[in-house]
Scaffold this active site. Sequence first.
Site: not given
Length: 367
Positions: A82, A323, A353
């Site tokens: 990510c 996302h 994160c």
Amino acid sequence: MSGREVYISAVFRTPIGGFSRSLASLSSTQLGSISKVPVDAVEEVVFGCALPANLGQNPARQAALGAGLKDETIATTINKVCDSAMKAVIIGAQSLMLGSNDIIIAGGMESMANTSYYLPKQRFGSMYGSTEVVDGVVKDGLYDVYNDYLLGVAAEECATEYNITREQQDNYAIESYKRAQAAHASVIGQDDEMSKLNAEKLHAVRPAFQPTHGTVTARTSSPLSEGATVIVLVSKEAADKYNIPLLAKIKGWGDAAQKPARFTTTPALSIPKVIQHAGLTPQDIDYYEMNETFSVVACANSKILNLNPEHVNIWGGAVAIIHPLGCSGVRIIATLSSILKHKEARYGAAGICNGGGGASAVVIERV
């Protein structure tokens, strides 16, 4: 932070497409190419992509040439789950600061709908009977290989440790949708997911990762999605030479890591590091962008850092905007630069994160 000054001169992004919806026909590299960038004087492209399997060699190079950049343009693909795109921005900024380049395109791209399924036993063929098929989204994007569980289980552990209830997570997600809807109606444009808020159903949906007494649900988790975002990074010297307009200055960056199961709270380590690296204090930061991998991530890190919720993700976050893994790190920087401009604020911090226990953060200053 010493060295040459680095600036954001422009931001571009596609709409964020819901899983297998408006952008599902486009691969990650095609999405990266859609985010059009200026051709002249661009020396390097650094792009995040967390799920690059079966895209072909060096997806960043494909996106660069697909966007019309010159054959001489250097391109590098970054995979830090990510955090891929934010790390791409950091690497681009470091290159400019050291004088290696003057104009860099940094960004991220992901098409989770087009991520391949794997046949891990087929290199030499199956000997007999059924064979294994592995979902690339789960294997390379959503699974903690160190603890042998989905990342949502770590989110549940985080909720337990920091006493964040199901109701708090639900209410946070609802607020994220409402903020995204308000911002996109008046400022930004439309993404696929944000119009789909049904508060009654959100409160009623079952836990996704811990059936008994679980608190994290599919609706308080960021949905699977597709999208791309790029920012144009320039040195002060290039800005002066080409008369390039500027949006924000990169003031600093910070990386942190801890045990893989605790990845959810690593932004609470990287954000203080970046603020210190920027030569600032927490009181100097006007707005924060925190990637909402899960509602509990934003809730926990805000609690640890004692942040004012009215200054965190004020235009909504990944629970509502969604996302695309390799894109979100730069998407939140782009959003933050727009917020600072819209609010006439000075400093903003963005943190994200990543699976494996890591996190990165960037501080920018409106100019």
